[in-house]
Motif scaffolding. Structure first.
Motif, short mmCIF file in Angstrom:
data_model
loop_
_atom_site.label_atom_id
_atom_site.label_comp_id
_atom_site.label_asym_id
_atom_site.label_seq_id
_atom_site.Cartn_x
_atom_site.Cartn_y
_atom_site.Cartn_z
N UNK A 65 30.03 61.37 17.31
CA UNK A 65 30.66 60.84 16.09
C UNK A 65 32.18 60.78 16.21
N UNK A 66 32.70 61.22 17.35
CA UNK A 66 34.14 61.21 17.58
C UNK A 66 34.64 59.77 17.66
N UNK A 67 35.76 59.49 17.03
CA UNK A 67 36.27 58.12 16.97
C UNK A 67 36.59 57.59 18.36
N UNK A 68 37.02 58.47 19.28
CA UNK A 68 37.34 58.02 20.63
C UNK A 68 36.08 57.62 21.40
N UNK A 69 34.97 58.29 21.09
CA UNK A 69 33.70 57.92 21.70
C UNK A 69 33.25 56.55 21.18
N UNK A 70 33.39 56.34 19.88
CA UNK A 70 33.02 55.06 19.27
C UNK A 70 33.83 53.93 19.91
N UNK A 71 35.12 54.17 20.11
CA UNK A 71 35.98 53.15 20.71
C UNK A 71 35.56 52.85 22.15
N UNK A 72 35.23 53.92 22.90
CA UNK A 72 34.82 53.74 24.29
C UNK A 72 33.55 52.91 24.40
N UNK A 73 32.53 53.23 23.61
CA UNK A 73 31.26 52.52 23.70
C UNK A 73 31.42 51.06 23.28
N UNK A 74 32.20 50.84 22.23
CA UNK A 74 32.43 49.45 21.80
C UNK A 74 33.18 48.68 22.89
N UNK A 75 34.13 49.36 23.51
CA UNK A 75 34.89 48.72 24.59
C UNK A 75 33.97 48.36 25.75
N UNK A 76 33.12 49.28 26.17
CA UNK A 76 32.19 49.02 27.28
C UNK A 76 31.26 47.85 26.95
N UNK A 77 30.81 47.83 25.72
CA UNK A 77 29.93 46.73 25.29
C UNK A 77 30.64 45.39 25.42
N UNK A 78 31.89 45.32 24.93
CA UNK A 78 32.64 44.06 24.99
C UNK A 78 32.96 43.66 26.43
N UNK A 79 33.24 44.66 27.27
CA UNK A 79 33.51 44.38 28.68
C UNK A 79 32.31 43.72 29.34
N UNK A 80 31.12 44.29 29.11
CA UNK A 80 29.89 43.74 29.69
C UNK A 80 29.68 42.31 29.22
N UNK A 81 29.88 42.08 27.92
CA UNK A 81 29.72 40.73 27.37
C UNK A 81 30.69 39.74 28.02
N UNK A 82 31.96 40.14 28.14
CA UNK A 82 32.99 39.25 28.69
C UNK A 82 32.74 38.95 30.17
N UNK A 83 32.33 39.97 30.93
CA UNK A 83 32.07 39.79 32.35
C UNK A 83 30.88 38.86 32.56
N UNK A 84 29.84 39.04 31.74
CA UNK A 84 28.65 38.17 31.85
C UNK A 84 28.97 36.72 31.51
N UNK A 85 29.92 36.54 30.61
CA UNK A 85 30.29 35.18 30.21
C UNK A 85 31.41 34.60 31.07
N UNK A 86 31.92 35.42 32.00
CA UNK A 86 33.02 34.96 32.86
C UNK A 86 34.32 34.75 32.10
N UNK A 87 34.56 35.59 31.09
CA UNK A 87 35.75 35.42 30.23
C UNK A 87 36.75 36.57 30.38
N UNK A 88 36.77 37.20 31.54
CA UNK A 88 37.66 38.35 31.75
C UNK A 88 38.81 37.91 32.65
N UNK A 89 40.02 37.79 32.07
CA UNK A 89 41.16 37.25 32.84
C UNK A 89 42.41 38.15 32.78
N UNK A 90 42.27 39.39 32.31
CA UNK A 90 43.45 40.25 32.12
C UNK A 90 44.08 40.66 33.45
N UNK A 91 45.39 40.90 33.39
CA UNK A 91 46.12 41.41 34.56
C UNK A 91 47.02 42.56 34.09
N UNK A 92 46.75 43.76 34.59
CA UNK A 92 47.50 44.94 34.15
C UNK A 92 48.06 45.71 35.35
N UNK A 93 48.60 44.98 36.35
CA UNK A 93 49.01 45.59 37.61
C UNK A 93 50.06 46.68 37.42
#
Length: 275
Positions: free
Chosen positions: A198-226
């Motif tokens: 129920x920790x807010x940081x856990x909620x953020x992490x899981x939502x982030x992982x979910x969105x990452x998977x969606x973006x990668x599957x759709x080929x929409x991941x273009x960030x650069x954070x070198x």
């Protein structure tokens, strides 16, 4: 008047419809004595829905061999509720997949068996609206059947709804949910901590992982954070190295390259959790 195309049983038949091509009509005695080519009054049907593909029709026919008409009626009510909540017409396969799943789920409940759902928290976080509607459906079904359906079924139904909405296979949807659960287990083991679900940081992490998977599957991941990647690698080496471990697991499961920029976002999430 509609033309009968195929009788599935005494109460269910397939008819030709001027607007929807083929429809499945359900009503007491509706199919009794009817033959292909005969006319039937559409208003006699208590329920009707579109079932276009021959494969889907055959699977539905097989379903009717072991599922009683009362339960079929309840399932059509449930599917109508889902379509109303999301303002869409769902893929026809949900009539087969969800009916079959819930029929056997209720059979287990009556036998005193409870199939645990280990991915319930991750499912709720990944698909909150589907989970909310699934909760409503399980409550409705429990009330109509006068039995208590275990909460784990909410998660399974939510995945069926998401599968129908996105037209992605249930197998793929399940795999993504299980992947997130596996990543969380790796994090807990590596950082030697028990994460509060129920920790807010856990909620953020899981939502982030979910969105990452969606973006990668759709080929929409273009960030650069070198630049930030180099800073975090020096500042938080444990979390940074763990982020790469997680990315390798994701890459093996999804069979797709995970951009290096993801190490930045994961490191930040992991650092918050490790505190």
């Amino acid at each position: 008047m509609l033309s009968v195309k195929k009788v599935l049983n005494n109460n269910v038949l397939v008819a030709e419809h001027p607007d929807y091509e083929e429809v499945v009509l359900i009503g007491k005695g509706l199919g009794f004595g009817k033959k292909a080519g005969e006319l039937v009054a559409g208003e006699q049907a208590e329920k009707f829905f579109v079932l276009k593909e021959a494969k889907e029709q055959e699977q539905y026919k097989q379903l009717l061999d072991y599922v009683d008409e009362h339960f079929i009626g309840l399932m059509n009510d449930i599917i109508e509720m889902v379509e109303e909540r999301f303002s869409v017409q769902l893929h026809e396969h949900i009539h087969i997949a969800l009916t079959d799943h819930l029929y056997y789920a209720i059979k287990r409940v009556k036998q005193g068996l409870d199939l645990k759902n280990p991915f319930l928290p991750e499912t709720e976080l990944a698909y909150p609206k589907e989970f909310s509607v699934a909760t409503e459906l399980i409550d409705y079904l429990s009330d109509k059947l006068e039995l208590e359906i275990p909460p784990g079924e909410i998660g399974f139904v939510a995945l069926h709804i998401h599968s129908a909405l996105t037209r992605r296979s249930l197998k793929e949807v399940n795999r993504h949910t299980q992947l997130i659960a596996e990543l969380v287990q790796v994090i807990e083991k590596s950082l030697q901590l028990q994460i509060d679900r129920k920790d807010v940081n856990y909620l953020r992490l899981v939502r982030h992982l979910h969105h990452v998977i969606e973006r990668i599957n759709k080929g929409q991941y273009f960030d650069n954070q070198e630049t930030l990647k180099n800073v975090l690698q020096a500042e938080y080496p444990i979390c940074y190295n763990l982020s790469w471990k997680l990315m390798k697991i994701m890459q093996q499961t999804l069979k797709k390259t995970i951009p290096e920029a993801e190490a930045v976002y994961l490191t930040l999430h992991l650092q918050r959790l490790s505190k």
